[in-house]
Structures are given as structure tokens and as C-alpha cells.
Design a protein around this motif. Structure first.
Motif, PDB file in Angstrom:
ATOM      1  N   UNK A 126      -2.024   1.412 -15.601  1.00  9.57           N
ATOM      2  CA  UNK A 126      -2.332  -0.214 -15.276  1.00  9.57           C
ATOM      3  C   UNK A 126      -3.666  -0.359 -14.508  1.00  9.57           C
ATOM      4  N   UNK A 127      -4.154   0.610 -13.886  1.00  5.51           N
ATOM      5  CA  UNK A 127      -5.302   0.294 -12.948  1.00  5.51           C
ATOM      6  C   UNK A 127      -6.651  -0.014 -13.644  1.00  5.51           C
ATOM      7  N   UNK A 128      -6.691   0.677 -14.895  1.00  3.53           N
ATOM      8  CA  UNK A 128      -7.926   0.414 -15.571  1.00  3.53           C
ATOM      9  C   UNK A 128      -9.141   1.279 -15.156  1.00  3.53           C
ATOM     10  N   UNK A 129      -8.795   2.373 -14.148  1.00  3.07           N
ATOM     11  CA  UNK A 129      -9.703   3.136 -13.727  1.00  3.07           C
ATOM     12  C   UNK A 129      -9.575   4.382 -14.165  1.00  3.07           C
ATOM     13  N   UNK A 130     -10.665   5.226 -14.020  1.00  5.93           N
ATOM     14  CA  UNK A 130     -10.491   6.839 -14.351  1.00  5.93           C
ATOM     15  C   UNK A 130     -11.357   7.611 -13.536  1.00  5.93           C
ATOM     16  N   UNK A 131     -11.205   8.515 -13.573  1.00  2.00           N
ATOM     17  CA  UNK A 131     -12.022   9.758 -12.679  1.00  2.00           C
ATOM     18  C   UNK A 131     -12.177   9.576 -11.410  1.00  2.00           C
ATOM     19  N   UNK A 132     -13.531   9.591 -11.048  1.00  2.00           N
ATOM     20  CA  UNK A 132     -14.046   9.536  -9.540  1.00  2.00           C
ATOM     21  C   UNK A 132     -13.226   8.204  -8.847  1.00  2.00           C
ATOM     22  N   UNK A 133     -13.736   7.066  -9.617  1.00  2.00           N
ATOM     23  CA  UNK A 133     -13.335   5.592  -9.372  1.00  2.00           C
ATOM     24  C   UNK A 133     -11.878   5.685  -8.911  1.00  2.00           C
ATOM     25  N   UNK A 134     -10.893   6.202  -9.941  1.00  2.00           N
ATOM     26  CA  UNK A 134      -9.528   6.335  -9.537  1.00  2.00           C
ATOM     27  C   UNK A 134      -8.943   7.035  -8.333  1.00  2.00           C
ATOM     28  N   UNK A 135      -9.689   8.172  -8.053  1.00  2.00           N
ATOM     29  CA  UNK A 135      -9.293   8.841  -6.859  1.00  2.00           C
ATOM     30  C   UNK A 135      -9.998   8.187  -5.625  1.00  2.00           C
ATOM     31  N   UNK A 136     -10.996   7.345  -5.497  1.00  2.00           N
ATOM     32  CA  UNK A 136     -11.484   6.685  -4.300  1.00  2.00           C
ATOM     33  C   UNK A 136     -10.368   5.527  -4.304  1.00  2.00           C
ATOM     34  N   UNK A 137     -10.015   4.863  -5.292  1.00  2.00           N
ATOM     35  CA  UNK A 137      -9.064   3.786  -5.074  1.00  2.00           C
ATOM     36  C   UNK A 137      -7.854   4.330  -4.483  1.00  2.00           C
ATOM     37  N   UNK A 163       0.938  -1.256   0.003  1.00  2.00           N
ATOM     38  CA  UNK A 163      -0.136  -0.029   0.135  1.00  2.00           C
ATOM     39  C   UNK A 163       0.731   1.295  -0.067  1.00  2.00           C
ATOM     40  N   UNK A 164       2.019   1.253   0.696  1.00  2.00           N
ATOM     41  CA  UNK A 164       2.739   2.511   1.152  1.00  2.00           C
ATOM     42  C   UNK A 164       3.531   2.463  -0.579  1.00  2.00           C
ATOM     43  N   UNK A 165       3.815   1.407  -1.123  1.00  2.00           N
ATOM     44  CA  UNK A 165       4.555   1.454  -2.205  1.00  2.00           C
ATOM     45  C   UNK A 165       3.849   2.218  -3.332  1.00  2.00           C
ATOM     46  N   UNK A 166       2.474   1.668  -3.665  1.00  2.00           N
ATOM     47  CA  UNK A 166       1.769   1.958  -4.686  1.00  2.00           C
ATOM     48  C   UNK A 166       1.073   3.408  -4.452  1.00  2.00           C
ATOM     49  N   UNK A 167       0.757   3.787  -3.004  1.00  2.00           N
ATOM     50  CA  UNK A 167       0.108   4.906  -2.665  1.00  2.00           C
ATOM     51  C   UNK A 167       1.035   6.255  -2.752  1.00  2.00           C
ATOM     52  N   UNK A 168       2.349   5.819  -2.217  1.00  2.00           N
ATOM     53  CA  UNK A 168       3.118   7.204  -1.932  1.00  2.00           C
ATOM     54  C   UNK A 168       4.434   7.033  -2.788  1.00  2.00           C
ATOM     55  N   UNK A 169       4.962   6.003  -3.224  1.00  2.00           N
ATOM     56  CA  UNK A 169       6.092   5.791  -3.811  1.00  2.00           C
ATOM     57  C   UNK A 169       6.256   5.493  -5.382  1.00  2.00           C
ATOM     58  N   UNK A 170       5.417   4.709  -5.812  1.00  2.00           N
ATOM     59  CA  UNK A 170       5.307   4.699  -7.246  1.00  2.00           C
ATOM     60  C   UNK A 170       4.971   5.566  -8.219  1.00  2.00           C
ATOM     61  N   UNK A 171       5.490   6.072  -9.146  1.00  2.00           N
ATOM     62  CA  UNK A 171       5.130   7.039 -10.465  1.00  2.00           C
ATOM     63  C   UNK A 171       3.581   6.941 -10.558  1.00  2.00           C
ATOM     64  N   UNK A 172       2.737   8.030 -10.222  1.00  2.00           N
ATOM     65  CA  UNK A 172       1.445   8.064 -10.370  1.00  2.00           C
ATOM     66  C   UNK A 172       0.897   7.635 -12.072  1.00  2.00           C
ATOM     67  N   UNK A 173       1.687   8.022 -12.787  1.00  2.00           N
ATOM     68  CA  UNK A 173       1.152   7.824 -14.121  1.00  2.00           C
ATOM     69  C   UNK A 173       1.544   6.259 -14.579  1.00  2.00           C
ATOM     70  N   UNK A 174       2.652   5.617 -14.008  1.00  2.00           N
ATOM     71  CA  UNK A 174       2.698   4.346 -14.299  1.00  2.00           C
ATOM     72  C   UNK A 174       1.329   3.388 -13.564  1.00  2.00           C
ATOM     73  N   UNK A 175       1.137   3.876 -12.297  1.00  2.29           N
ATOM     74  CA  UNK A 175       0.008   3.407 -11.628  1.00  2.29           C
ATOM     75  C   UNK A 175      -1.194   3.614 -12.383  1.00  2.29           C
ATOM     76  N   UNK A 176      -1.388   4.692 -12.910  1.00  5.35           N
ATOM     77  CA  UNK A 176      -2.781   5.219 -13.439  1.00  5.35           C
ATOM     78  C   UNK A 176      -2.858   4.325 -14.842  1.00  5.35           C
TER      79      UNK A 176
END
Length: 471
Positions: A438-449, A423-436
Motif C-alpha cells: 500500500x505504501x507506494x515506496x520501494x527500496x531505500x525510501x521504504x526502509x527509511x520510512x 506508529x506501533x501498529x504500522x511499524x511493529x504489528x501489521x504484516x509487512x507485506x500488506x504495508x509494503x
């Protein structure tokens, strides 16, 4: 796609042939003995529908966000779990030492494999018992004819106290697991998932329908789903949080490894929802499968291994077609246990292939050998080695045999730590563009996740750690 894990024996690009194969394999990894025994008992004893609703709430807020986090790391890395963490960390400008998070998960999978195959061996034993009864009495016969209730319930203590037999059963279950993993992703693991999981669902549905005809289906449903919010205390809610986490095979690098075999055309967010939803549905239906049979026999619907290996065999003794239903039930359990053990063996196997360039057969045999050593010690810890408490000097492990030490060490320590660091790695360390990407989420759903991964999941995992280490 780039060459995935297993290319040493399977050729370049060995991966799931379809999204369905990935989902079935992941469901198979998640669905195990805990779904069939622990969840129904916890729900019935701790508030019924209130517990179930809170559990679903925990799956949505903790399980799915973590599941998506692990699978997206694997798909981005297209390699064994440690290498996938390392790739994402380096591309994010972070330390490559984040690969050690996955290393803990690989270690956990190996330890769990050691004792899980022992449990699978016990299931094989009861398959043999009911198969023998079926041959002797015919399809319409009842199980354990001529045996007292005490004699039926004594079968399990006699089994776990028989060292040579439990070791032989452990070896048999481990060899079955090895046979699938050694054949690779598409040639072995996927085939097991595609065939065994649909068969599992059919058997569960059939036994549930059979149990409903016995007249105790409504009683079982009331026991499981009666709304009693006053029973939903703090400790019970923490138990629901822990069940939501552990039932999805999180914190062992299983989903990271399976994610590495997923194609770019698969929406990981939707797949994670299907996997978590199916796992939850199995847990709830399991109670409607098991408890009508137990209640029809006038027995208490308690949880734990005693429910599966003592109470249920006794219940089948008094049922029409008891031998047949008992055999089908334990075959169903064996399918669930096998698809889980396959994922446990695959995680360290993939790491050996990736790290040392070993061929898949060699890597899987090495891991299976380590699992065998742990399995033999675990199998004997319930009998001739019951006196051996390897970590007796540590309060958490005082008076615990090898099997219990492995279980407690992984479930209360290494798995929650791995998930927390993820959680720390994905939420605080990993580059947000890389995570975005791969996630398959967009908009509000991504922000909630992202909010859940950064804040809610870590708090819940810290609570699991605290309760596990202090209880």
C-alpha cells in the motif's frame, strides 16, 4: 474497487473521482486556522528561518511518515477508520481490538468538531461585518469608519460574550458543513474541496500581493525568515514538532477515512508528500499575507486568536480598500475552516454508516447533533457559562471552560495517543507485506520510512505527550 464508505446513500463505490480530488480534500482537511495564525507567529517569535527549517525537518521526519501510515490503512481497509484498522490487524494475525485506536480518533474528531464550528461561526460574523461596511462605504472605502481603535478591538470580546449570537453562528457554520457531508463523498465533500481550495489559494495569493504593495513586505519577510538560531531552544523545537503534527490533521482518523476513498492507482507516498508540502507552503505564505498588513498599521505581529479577530480588523481600518480586503480575507479563512470541519464531521459519520448501516443523511445528522450540543456548550463557555469548569478537579483542566477542555483533551492527549499507537501498529504489528503493497515506496525510501515510523515518530510523539501533560 470494493464498495467504500457512504454506499448507504451514494451507491456502490463512492470515492474520489481522481487523485487531484483526494489531494485537494486532504489539503483542505489539513489547512485550517492553525496554519493562518499559529505558525506565522511561532516562526516570527522563535528564530525565523531557523524555526522554519526545523519545522520542515519535522514535517519530513514525522508528518509525512504518519500521514502515509494513516492513508494506507484506510485504502487497504476500504471502510470507516475502526473497520480499516480491524481488517489490517486480522489479516496480519493480530488482535481485532486494534480498531480501538481508530475509535479514539473518531472520538477526537467529534470533540474537535464541537468547538471548531464555534470558531467558524466567529469567522462568519466578521464576514458579515466587513460585508456591511463594503455596502456602506463602497469598494474603495476603509473599514469601521468613525470607530475608535478600542471600539474595533472590543468587537471580539463583545461577540464571544454574546451567548445567543455565538450559538446562532455556530449552528449556521455547522449546517453549512452538514450540507456538504450529507451529500456524500463525490457529491458533496469532493465538490467542496475542488471549488473551495483553489479559491482559497487565489484569495491568499491576491491578498499577499496586495500586502506587498504597502511597503512592508520586506519587513514582514525579515520578521518571519531572519535566521536566528540562538532562539531555537529545546521548548521551541518541541513546539515545532507539535505544529508539524497537528497542522496535518493527524491522530483524528481524518486521513484514514479519506484514504478509504482512494483508488488503487494513486501513489500514496507521492500524494502524502504533496499534501504535507502544500500545507507547509500555506503556513509560510500566510505570514507574508498577514504580517505586511499588520506592520503597515504599526501593530505588533503577535499570534493567537487576537491576531485574527482584533489586530487584523484594526489593521484593515487604516488600509485603502479596507472593507473589501477584510471581506476577502475572512472569506478565505472561512474556506479553510469549512474544508477542515467537513473532514471532522465525515469521520464519525463514516463510522456510523459502517457500524450500524445507517443512511448517510441520518448518520451525518446524528453526528451534527452531537457536535451541536458540544458547540453550544463551547460557545457559551466564553460568556454566560464562563464560570463552568467541568473538570476543575483535574490539574490539567483547572479553571478551564468547556471549549478549552475539549481543545486540551484532544490536542494534548487523545490525538498524540492515537498517532503513537498508529506508529506501533504500522511499524511493529501489521504484516509487512500488506504495508509494503500500500505504501507506494520501494527500496531505500521504504526502509527509511519504516525506520521513521518505528523509532523516530514514537519518540517525538512521546515528547509531545509529555510536554502537553506537564506544561
Amino acid at each position: 474497487m470494493a464498495a467504500a464508505i457512504g454506499s448507504g446513500t451514494q451507491g456502490s463505490g463512492d470515492h474520489w473521482s481522481s487523485r487531484t480530488a483526494f489531494v485537494l480534500a486532504s489539503i483542505g482537511s489539513a489547512v485550517g486556522l492553525g496554519n493562518l495564525v499559529r505558525f506565522p507567529a511561532e516562526a516570527g517569535a522563535n528564530g525565523g528561518a531557523a524555526f522554519v527549517l526545523f519545522y520542515i525537518f519535522c514535517v519530513v521526519l514525522i508528518g509525512i511518515p504518519l500521514l502515509l501510515s494513516e492513508t494506507l490503512i484506510g485504502r487497504h481497509g476500504q471502510a470507516a477508520a475502526p473497520a480499516s484498522y480491524r481488517k489490517m490487524a486480522v489479516e496480519s494475525g493480530a488482535s481485532p481490538k486494534w480498531e480501538w485506536v481508530a475509535g479514539i480518533g473518531v472520538f477526537s474528531s467529534t470533540l474537535v468538531l464541537g468547538f471548531y464550528c464555534v470558531l467558524g461561526g466567529w469567522v462568519l460574523y466578521y464576514i458579515g461585518i466587513f460585508a456591511g461596511d463594503l455596502v456602506a462605504t463602497g469598494i474603495s472605502g476603509t473599514a469601521f469608519q468613525g470607530m475608535s481603535v478600542e471600539a474595533v478591538e472590543a468587537l471580539f470580546p463583545a461577540l464571544i460574550g454574546n451567548g445567543p449570537l455565538t450559538v446562532a453562528l455556530d449552528v449556521a457554520f455547522l449546517l453549512i458543513t452538514l450540507a456538504f457531508v450529507a451529500r456524500g463523498v463525490s457529491g458533496g465533500i469532493e465538490k467542496a474541496a475542488v471549488w473551495l481550495m483553489p479559491a482559497f489559494f487565489v484569495l491568499m495569493l491576491g491578498i499577499t500581493i496586495y500586502g506587498a504593495t504597502g511597503g512592508h513586505f520586506i519587513d514582514a519577510a525579515n520578521y518571519l525568515f531572519k535566521f536566528e538560531p540562538e532562539k531555537l531552544t529545546g521548548p521551541v523545537m518541541l513546539a515545532a514538532v507539535g505544529q508539524a503534527f497537528f497542522s496535518l490533521s493527524l491522530g483524528m482518523a481524518c486521513m484514514v477515512t479519506y484514504g478509504a476513498y482512494v483508488g488503487r492507482d494513486v501513489n500514496l507516498a507521492k500524494s502524502s508528500g504533496i499534501i504535507a508540502g502544500s500545507d507547509t507552503l500555506v503556513a509560510m505564505v500566510a505570514g507574508l499575507c498577514i504580517f505586511p498588513i499588520v506592520l503597515a498599521a504599526g501593530l505588533a505581529p503577535e499570534g493567537g486568536l487576537g491576531l485574527m479577530f482584533q489586530t487584523l480588523p484594526h489593521a484593515f481600518q487604516d488600509m485603502p480598500f479596507g472593507s473589501l480586503i477584510g471581506l476577502l480575507f475572512f472569506i478565505m479563512v472561512a474556506f479553510a475552516a469549512l474544508t477542515s470541519s467537513i473532514s471532522l464531521l465525515e469521520v464519525p459519520t463514516a463510522w456510523l454508516i459502517d457500524k450500524f448501516g445507517l443512511r448517510r443523511i441520518a448518520a451525518s445528522v446524528i453526528v451534527a447533533t452531537a457536535g451541536l450540543v458540544l458547540g453550544v456548550l463551547s460557545a457559551l463557555s466564553t460568556g454566560m457559562l464562563s464560570w463552568f469548569h467541568p473538570l476543575d478537579f483535574v490539574p490539567l483542566f483547572a479553571d478551564k471552560g468547556v471549549m478549552d477542555v475539549l481543545d486540551i483533551f484532544t490536542s494534548r492527549l487523545t490525538m498524540p495517543i492515537t498517532a503513537l499507537l498508529t506508529c506501533i501498529f504500522i511499524g511493529w504489528v501489521a504484516d509487512r507485506r500488506l504495508v509494503d503493497s500500500e505504501s507506494g515506496l520501494g527500496g531505500g525510501a521504504h526502509r527509511v520510512w519504516r525506520f521513521l515510523v518505528r523509532w523516530v515518530c514514537p519518540v517525538a510523539l512521546l515528547a509531545i505527550l509529555w510536554v502537553g501533560l506537564t506544561s
